[in-house]
Design a protein around this motif. Structure first.
Motif, PDB file in Angstrom:
ATOM      1  N   ALA A 106       0.833  -1.207   0.000  1.00 21.31           N
ATOM      2  CA  ALA A 106       0.000   0.000   0.000  1.00 21.31           C
ATOM      3  C   ALA A 106       0.870   1.260   0.000  1.00 21.31           C
ATOM      4  CB  ALA A 106      -0.930   0.000   1.218  1.00 21.31           C
ATOM      5  N   TYR A 107       1.937   1.240   0.775  1.00 17.28           N
ATOM      6  CA  TYR A 107       2.837   2.390   0.837  1.00 17.28           C
ATOM      7  C   TYR A 107       3.464   2.665  -0.533  1.00 17.28           C
ATOM      8  CZ  TYR A 107       6.949   5.190   1.813  1.00 17.28           C
ATOM      9  OH  TYR A 107       7.905   6.176   1.765  1.00 17.28           O
ATOM     10  N   LEU A 108       3.966   1.632  -1.184  1.00 21.01           N
ATOM     11  CA  LEU A 108       4.604   1.817  -2.488  1.00 21.01           C
ATOM     12  C   LEU A 108       3.603   2.272  -3.547  1.00 21.01           C
ATOM     13  CD1 LEU A 108       7.071  -1.198  -2.448  1.00 21.01           C
ATOM     14  CD2 LEU A 108       7.599   1.233  -2.123  1.00 21.01           C
ATOM     15  N   ALA A 109       2.370   1.825  -3.457  1.00 22.03           N
ATOM     16  CA  ALA A 109       1.338   2.299  -4.382  1.00 22.03           C
ATOM     17  C   ALA A 109       1.086   3.792  -4.175  1.00 22.03           C
ATOM     18  CB  ALA A 109       0.048   1.508  -4.200  1.00 22.03           C
ATOM     19  N   ASP A 110       1.075   4.234  -2.921  1.00 20.35           N
ATOM     20  CA  ASP A 110       0.915   5.665  -2.631  1.00 20.35           C
ATOM     21  C   ASP A 110       2.097   6.471  -3.160  1.00 20.35           C
ATOM     22  OD1 ASP A 110      -1.538   5.417  -1.429  1.00 20.35           O
ATOM     23  OD2 ASP A 110      -0.769   5.541   0.631  1.00 20.35           O
ATOM     24  N   VAL A 111       3.296   5.954  -2.972  1.00 21.03           N
ATOM     25  CA  VAL A 111       4.494   6.635  -3.474  1.00 21.03           C
ATOM     26  C   VAL A 111       4.424   6.763  -4.993  1.00 21.03           C
ATOM     27  CG1 VAL A 111       7.004   6.436  -3.795  1.00 21.03           C
ATOM     28  CG2 VAL A 111       5.997   6.048  -1.542  1.00 21.03           C
ATOM     29  N   ASP A 112       4.050   5.679  -5.665  1.00 21.09           N
ATOM     30  CA  ASP A 112       3.946   5.690  -7.122  1.00 21.09           C
ATOM     31  C   ASP A 112       2.923   6.725  -7.579  1.00 21.09           C
ATOM     32  OD1 ASP A 112       4.679   4.726  -9.711  1.00 21.09           O
ATOM     33  OD2 ASP A 112       2.778   3.640  -9.777  1.00 21.09           O
ATOM     34  N   ALA A 113       1.778   6.765  -6.925  1.00 19.91           N
ATOM     35  CA  ALA A 113       0.741   7.743  -7.287  1.00 19.91           C
ATOM     36  C   ALA A 113       1.248   9.169  -7.083  1.00 19.91           C
ATOM     37  CB  ALA A 113      -0.518   7.498  -6.470  1.00 19.91           C
ATOM     38  N   ASP A 114       1.962   9.397  -5.983  1.00 17.62           N
ATOM     39  CA  ASP A 114       2.520  10.733  -5.729  1.00 17.62           C
ATOM     40  C   ASP A 114       3.546  11.112  -6.800  1.00 17.62           C
ATOM     41  OD1 ASP A 114       0.969  10.963  -3.475  1.00 17.62           O
ATOM     42  OD2 ASP A 114       2.593  10.542  -2.059  1.00 17.62           O
ATOM     43  N   GLN A 115       4.370  10.148  -7.207  1.00 20.86           N
ATOM     44  CA  GLN A 115       5.369  10.418  -8.245  1.00 20.86           C
ATOM     45  C   GLN A 115       4.701  10.780  -9.571  1.00 20.86           C
ATOM     46  OE1 GLN A 115       7.538   6.694  -7.928  1.00 20.86           O
ATOM     47  NE2 GLN A 115       9.316   7.768  -7.107  1.00 20.86           N
ATOM     48  N   VAL A 116       3.662  10.040  -9.918  1.00 17.86           N
ATOM     49  CA  VAL A 116       2.951  10.330 -11.161  1.00 17.86           C
ATOM     50  C   VAL A 116       2.328  11.721 -11.099  1.00 17.86           C
ATOM     51  CG1 VAL A 116       0.957   9.666 -12.575  1.00 17.86           C
ATOM     52  CG2 VAL A 116       2.560   7.929 -11.785  1.00 17.86           C
ATOM     53  N   ASP A 117       1.684  12.040  -9.992  1.00 18.23           N
ATOM     54  CA  ASP A 117       1.068  13.362  -9.832  1.00 18.23           C
ATOM     55  C   ASP A 117       2.106  14.470  -9.952  1.00 18.23           C
ATOM     56  OD1 ASP A 117      -1.384  12.146  -9.484  1.00 18.23           O
ATOM     57  OD2 ASP A 117      -1.390  12.370  -7.305  1.00 18.23           O
ATOM     58  N   ALA A 118       3.253  14.268  -9.288  1.00 16.15           N
ATOM     59  CA  ALA A 118       4.314  15.286  -9.325  1.00 16.15           C
ATOM     60  C   ALA A 118       4.886  15.418 -10.737  1.00 16.15           C
ATOM     61  CB  ALA A 118       5.426  14.924  -8.351  1.00 16.15           C
ATOM     62  N   GLN A 119       5.041  14.299 -11.419  1.00 17.71           N
ATOM     63  CA  GLN A 119       5.601  14.344 -12.775  1.00 17.71           C
ATOM     64  C   GLN A 119       4.651  15.074 -13.727  1.00 17.71           C
ATOM     65  OE1 GLN A 119       8.638  13.297 -13.138  1.00 17.71           O
ATOM     66  NE2 GLN A 119       8.855  13.600 -15.335  1.00 17.71           N
ATOM     67  N   ILE A 120       3.358  14.804 -13.596  1.00 16.28           N
ATOM     68  CA  ILE A 120       2.381  15.502 -14.447  1.00 16.28           C
ATOM     69  C   ILE A 120       2.423  16.996 -14.161  1.00 16.28           C
ATOM     70  CG2 ILE A 120      -0.085  15.829 -14.898  1.00 16.28           C
ATOM     71  CD1 ILE A 120      -0.387  12.790 -14.618  1.00 16.28           C
ATOM     72  N   ALA A 121       2.487  17.356 -12.900  1.00 17.99           N
ATOM     73  CA  ALA A 121       2.553  18.786 -12.536  1.00 17.99           C
ATOM     74  C   ALA A 121       3.802  19.431 -13.109  1.00 17.99           C
ATOM     75  CB  ALA A 121       2.517  18.939 -11.020  1.00 17.99           C
ATOM     76  N   THR A 122       4.931  18.728 -13.053  1.00 21.27           N
ATOM     77  CA  THR A 122       6.187  19.247 -13.610  1.00 21.27           C
ATOM     78  C   THR A 122       6.074  19.426 -15.120  1.00 21.27           C
ATOM     79  OG1 THR A 122       7.496  18.239 -11.859  1.00 21.27           O
ATOM     80  CG2 THR A 122       8.656  18.794 -13.886  1.00 21.27           C
TER      81      THR A 122
END
Length: 124
Positions: free
Chosen positions: A106-122
């Motif tokens: 669950a933690y790694l899934a949250d990290v992955d989602a955060d990375q995707v969100d941050a990458q899209i924002a960038t």
């Protein structure tokens, strides 16, 4: 921090960078969509499993009462016990299916989602 656009010195370099960024953004947007879709399907599945689990739990209670009833013939008692065993097995399997993902997964899934969100924002 914004990327340093002064590194791009010609229109061709700008076009190449823009093309690459557009493709990269599409990739991350797709990942974001699939994560959202998977979350929705998981929610639907959890709702379905919860309803099935409630029914199986009711069945266990019903067949427990039925198997304990006095005056049953040996055939009726055997049928009630078989039904109780089946209902208990179904309930136990659904209980295992309804357990939520936790811990590292669950933690790694949250990290992955955060990375995707941050990458899209960038990339935006």
């Amino acid at each position: 921090m914004a990327a340093d656009v002064t590194l791009l010195t010609t229109k061709a370099e700008c076009d190449q960078a823009l093309d690459s960024l557009t493709k990269e953004k599409a990739t991350y947007a797709y990942r974001d969509y699939t994560q959202t879709y998977a979350d929705g399907r998981a929610t639907e599945r959890a709702t379905t499993v919860a309803a099935q689990l409630a029914k199986a739990t009711d069945d266990v209670a019903h067949y427990t009462t039925e198997a304990a009833r006095t005056g049953l013939t040996p055939v009726e008692l055997r049928a009630a016990k078989r039904a109780l065993i089946a209902a208990t097995s179904r309930r136990d399997n659904l209980t295992l299916s309804s357990e939520t993902t936790s811990g590292p997964t669950a933690y790694l899934a949250d990290v992955d989602a955060d990375q995707v969100d941050a990458q899209i924002a960038t990339l935006d």
